[in-house]
Design a protein around this motif. Sequence first.
Motif, PDB file in Angstrom:
ATOM      1  N   LEU A 152     -14.265   4.687  25.483  1.00 33.27           N
ATOM      2  CA  LEU A 152     -13.314   5.541  24.647  1.00 33.27           C
ATOM      3  C   LEU A 152     -13.972   6.088  23.493  1.00 33.27           C
ATOM      4  O   LEU A 152     -13.865   7.150  22.972  1.00 33.27           O
ATOM      5  CB  LEU A 152     -12.062   4.930  24.424  1.00 33.27           C
ATOM      6  CG  LEU A 152     -11.071   4.758  25.506  1.00 33.27           C
ATOM      7  CD1 LEU A 152     -10.035   3.604  25.034  1.00 33.27           C
ATOM      8  CD2 LEU A 152     -10.372   5.984  26.054  1.00 33.27           C
ATOM      9  N   THR A 181     -16.435   8.666  24.164  1.00 28.91           N
ATOM     10  CA  THR A 181     -15.724   9.751  24.494  1.00 28.91           C
ATOM     11  C   THR A 181     -15.578  10.567  22.971  1.00 28.91           C
ATOM     12  O   THR A 181     -15.476  11.754  22.727  1.00 28.91           O
ATOM     13  CB  THR A 181     -14.617   9.612  25.337  1.00 28.91           C
ATOM     14  OG1 THR A 181     -14.874   8.820  26.655  1.00 28.91           O
ATOM     15  CG2 THR A 181     -13.893  11.094  25.473  1.00 28.91           C
ATOM     16  N   LYS A 182     -14.728   9.658  22.275  1.00 36.02           N
ATOM     17  CA  LYS A 182     -14.407  10.274  20.766  1.00 36.02           C
ATOM     18  C   LYS A 182     -15.541  10.729  20.146  1.00 36.02           C
ATOM     19  O   LYS A 182     -15.593  11.869  19.409  1.00 36.02           O
ATOM     20  CB  LYS A 182     -13.820   9.037  20.159  1.00 36.02           C
ATOM     21  CG  LYS A 182     -13.314   9.464  18.804  1.00 36.02           C
ATOM     22  CD  LYS A 182     -12.667   8.254  18.070  1.00 36.02           C
ATOM     23  CE  LYS A 182     -12.118   8.734  16.567  1.00 36.02           C
ATOM     24  NZ  LYS A 182     -11.572   7.433  15.720  1.00 36.02           N
ATOM     25  N   SER A 227     -10.748  16.028  28.245  1.00 36.07           N
ATOM     26  CA  SER A 227     -11.290  14.814  27.964  1.00 36.07           C
ATOM     27  C   SER A 227     -10.580  14.429  26.640  1.00 36.07           C
ATOM     28  O   SER A 227     -10.301  13.116  26.530  1.00 36.07           O
ATOM     29  CB  SER A 227     -12.750  14.927  27.690  1.00 36.07           C
ATOM     30  OG  SER A 227     -13.588  15.200  28.492  1.00 36.07           O
ATOM     31  N   GLU A 228     -10.047  15.230  25.886  1.00 37.07           N
ATOM     32  CA  GLU A 228      -9.271  15.032  24.446  1.00 37.07           C
ATOM     33  C   GLU A 228      -7.924  14.284  24.978  1.00 37.07           C
ATOM     34  O   GLU A 228      -7.426  13.423  24.437  1.00 37.07           O
ATOM     35  CB  GLU A 228      -9.150  15.896  23.616  1.00 37.07           C
ATOM     36  CG  GLU A 228     -10.657  16.494  22.910  1.00 37.07           C
ATOM     37  CD  GLU A 228     -10.236  17.765  21.924  1.00 37.07           C
ATOM     38  OE1 GLU A 228     -10.842  17.598  20.899  1.00 37.07           O
ATOM     39  OE2 GLU A 228      -9.703  18.854  22.452  1.00 37.07           O
ATOM     40  N   TYR A 244      -8.445  10.742  26.544  1.00 38.56           N
ATOM     41  CA  TYR A 244      -8.585   9.937  25.549  1.00 38.56           C
ATOM     42  C   TYR A 244      -7.488   9.473  24.638  1.00 38.56           C
ATOM     43  O   TYR A 244      -7.249   8.286  24.556  1.00 38.56           O
ATOM     44  CB  TYR A 244      -9.729  10.551  24.320  1.00 38.56           C
ATOM     45  CG  TYR A 244      -9.979   9.638  23.197  1.00 38.56           C
ATOM     46  CD1 TYR A 244     -10.723   8.407  23.281  1.00 38.56           C
ATOM     47  CD2 TYR A 244      -9.405  10.087  22.045  1.00 38.56           C
ATOM     48  CE1 TYR A 244     -10.837   7.667  22.128  1.00 38.56           C
ATOM     49  CE2 TYR A 244      -9.477   9.340  20.840  1.00 38.56           C
ATOM     50  CZ  TYR A 244     -10.217   8.184  20.871  1.00 38.56           C
ATOM     51  OH  TYR A 244     -10.379   7.492  19.702  1.00 38.56           O
ATOM     52  N   SER A 282      -5.905   5.785  25.250  1.00 42.17           N
ATOM     53  CA  SER A 282      -5.781   4.971  23.772  1.00 42.17           C
ATOM     54  C   SER A 282      -4.603   4.535  23.796  1.00 42.17           C
ATOM     55  O   SER A 282      -4.389   3.264  23.303  1.00 42.17           O
ATOM     56  CB  SER A 282      -6.570   5.747  22.605  1.00 42.17           C
ATOM     57  OG  SER A 282      -7.917   6.024  22.941  1.00 42.17           O
ATOM     58  N   LEU A 301     -11.574   8.218  33.235  1.00 40.31           N
ATOM     59  CA  LEU A 301     -12.602   8.624  31.971  1.00 40.31           C
ATOM     60  C   LEU A 301     -13.924   9.024  32.482  1.00 40.31           C
ATOM     61  O   LEU A 301     -14.578   9.933  31.941  1.00 40.31           O
ATOM     62  CB  LEU A 301     -12.366   7.337  30.979  1.00 40.31           C
ATOM     63  CG  LEU A 301     -13.038   7.824  29.496  1.00 40.31           C
ATOM     64  CD1 LEU A 301     -11.763   8.795  29.232  1.00 40.31           C
ATOM     65  CD2 LEU A 301     -13.035   6.396  28.614  1.00 40.31           C
TER      66      LEU A 301
END
Length: 1006
Positions: free
Chosen positions: A780, A783-784, A873-874, A877, A881, A914
Amino acid sequence: MARVSTLASPLRILLSAIFLFSAHVFAVSAVMGVDLGTEYIKAALVKPGIPLEIVLTKDSRRKEISAVAFKPSSNGPKKGVYPEREYGSDAMAIAPRFPGDVYPNLKAILGLPAGSAQVREYAERHPALKLEAHKTKGTAAFKSAGAFTQEEEAWLVEELLAMELQSIRANAEALAGPSSSVRSVVITVPPFYTVEEKRAVELAAELAGLKVLSLISDGLAVGLNYATSRQFPNVNKGEKAENHLIFDMGAGSTKATVLQMQSRTVKDVGKFNKTIQEVTVLGSGWDRTLGGDALNYLIVDDIIRQFIESPKAQKAGVSLEAVKFHGRTIAKLTKEAERLRHVLSANQNTQASFEGLYDDVDFKYKITRAEFEEMAAAHAQRVSVAVNDALTMAGLQIKDLDSVILHGGASRTPFVQKELEKVLGGAVEIRTNVNSDEAAVFGAGFRAAELSPSFRVKEIKTADIASYPAGMRWKNDEGKPKHQRLWTATSHLGAPAKEVTFNNIQDLTVNFYQLLMDGVEVDTKVFTTKNLTASVEALVEKHKCEKADIKFKVGVRLLSENGEVDVTKAAVECETDEPEKAGIVDGVKNLFGFGKKDKTEGEEDSASASTESSTSTSSTTTSTSSSASASASAESTEPKKKQLVQINVDFTLAPTGPASLLPKASVQTLKDRLKAFATSDRNRQLREEALNQLEAYTYKISDILDRESFIAHSTAAERELLQQKKDDASDWLYGDGADATREDFRAKLKELQAIVDPVLKRAEEAEKRPEILKGLQDALDNTKTFVKDIREKIAAYEAFHSSASASGSASSSIASSSSSTTEPPASSATAGDFDGLEDDVITTATPVDPMKALEKELGPVPPLYTLEDLKESEDLYTSISTWLELKVAEQDKLGPTDDPVLTVKELLEKREKLDKAGMALAMKGVKNFERTQAKKKGKASSTKKNGGGKATKKAATEEKPPKETAFSDEEIEEMLRRAMEEEKAREDAKKESKEGKEEGIKHEEL
């Protein structure tokens, strides 16, 4: 639609045929040779990768005792319930306990009538067996003594032998591999087997699910194995063929076979020749009852005699008949007698002790080799009979033999070899370098590979003999019996068909027979015509044949596979006048339509009949018109030519004897009973597996209860309940559960697993969760960071181009005016070649990053992604999360004995989603890059076209850049996956290296 279905039907048939053919070829890729002995059965497997290998038994023995047993249930037989079966040594081990349900040495009575001498002797030697005549066939059958209810039908000898073959096939398939099946087999038979006995072997193989490619005599199988590694004299070069005698003395019989072995040069493909080996049987002799069993019975009888004469037995009042007809006692004595005989082959004396031999009377027995040979003196004299009979049938003498090859376990008996040496007179070598136990099974395996289309072996031509004379009986049209001998005992099987001529012109029946040693003619097949009378009438009416000239001819032969009679053709024939041929003038007239009219209906029928010219035709070459009248007159004086007219006759050829009394429906019933038995065996095996699993699990629970991890993640109540359930299951297993079903065992196992599995799951989750949770959190974070970096690059790129667009018009006008007035230097490359070569030049300025300078001049690099590409992806995420934050908080509130709410499975699923989103984003970047490159190439090509002839010579001679390779989505995804795996491997290596350094530091501190 109906027409389409009709047209498609042949295609379906073709596809089905292809499928069946390919399936058949695959099925025969593994074949088996079986040496069917009286006491032992041996098998050899041939498969790609396994050239010729002995099939081992379950206890890794190279031969299996020829016996099958039904093990009675402790609760007694039940209707419709099949008992447990034992094979080989396991079957003989329970013979003293259950002598009425153990069936050994069945080969001796296979296919014989229940009232024959061999069957009566077998019944006397096995008094506990309930032998009776089969209701349909009349051959030997057995009723179970205690394993089945009385309603169960008697078991045919063929059924019991089929069970043994099924066991052998299962062992062969285990050797061949899990994906292999064995369905084709070659089986050895003694030369004295009649047609009916061979049919019994084939029926047993059919019931076992095996296809018999061929039967092969014992002696020929040994000779075939002998020939595989040898080269014999070539008769084409005038060399003399070798003659060898195979002396085979097994447990049940003694056989002698004379073989002629030679090589011959024959034509091969094209202009080449090849040399093949030939093994031909010339004659055979036998003694059906002289073998190891007969010698064992001598010892058995001697033990019984001495036991009856012993003081203890006389005091107990034991009688001879009581001991002989006591099944358990005879089973013990038979097993021990064989052991004593084997010991005497290598030792001068031996002994045996029997505890409670009969009526609780103990007995000790001693015997010497001299005593044994004295008892077997009459048997020793019979050894030479088989040898002399074989030589007589072959028309040879002892001096014509090149060697004698021994086969069979009883041939190693000392007095047998002495008798052979006495018969041979030292003039012939007795070969001892041949495997006397396995030569026949290897020969059968080689023959199976030779007949199978899946293998290519050394070319050895074999020819067996009939062993018995054979002929036919029929009645002529007047009803007078006729008799004709067609084959002798030395006639070769598979030889070209013989043509037999009958004077009968009416439908008839022909009985083929086999002449046995006692002079009895036993019918084997019956040949019946269907339309002989009608075919004769057709010859008379349509072809003007005289009945006296009509002959009925039949082609007959003996099949090489099993020696059965086969009819190759049946036809009536006669000679008639050949129809006149049209002359040259008539031919020309016919060509232009002025000739003769069409044939009459009778002539058409005559022309359609199959004809065979009996005389060769001649043609005239006269072509002059002046000799036409002379030719016509000459033709009228020539005799009319004859032609042979044949009409095929329909017929039936059916077996006779006991085999014909068993219809196909009865055979299918036997197969169904064996299948039901096999299903019962599988269910019993599954039940035993369930029992073993439950029993092993109860032992495992004792270990689980002592584990610290189990104690930490279970409550005291759970452990107490598990202990109680485990104790109850153990008591039940050795009490009421002894006769429980498979479902009962599985239910008990699930009941225990329902307590253990949740606790073990908690411990496993607690152990694995931290590492997997950290991996998801790291993913995560990555990815962020990645999304944030891409967003910043997109923003910088858009800001640069928006500021540059404001001054775009002014800059473009200045650039155009500057380019029109300023010319580039002519030798800028030359001037730059010597820049910075001075040694005394010292630079003190700070170096500038060329990439930053380029970015300052041209602006940021165009990003490979758009904001729309980042959306998946956003969103993922954000959702993961949020979910993870809630789940972690809930999990932190739970104790070690609570079921987890944050499971490893869920974490892995989130991580997988993910990773897939990251892979998809990487794929989008690659595709965007490819589209950008494609646009640049398009612009460059259009610019080049616009330049036309202005291109310089240097530009025209420049090499073209290499063409870029376009990768598919699957290839790109695979490259990215490998890159991620390599990155993970590097991270793991770094982690291990770091842990190693820390551990080293700790050791240094210590």
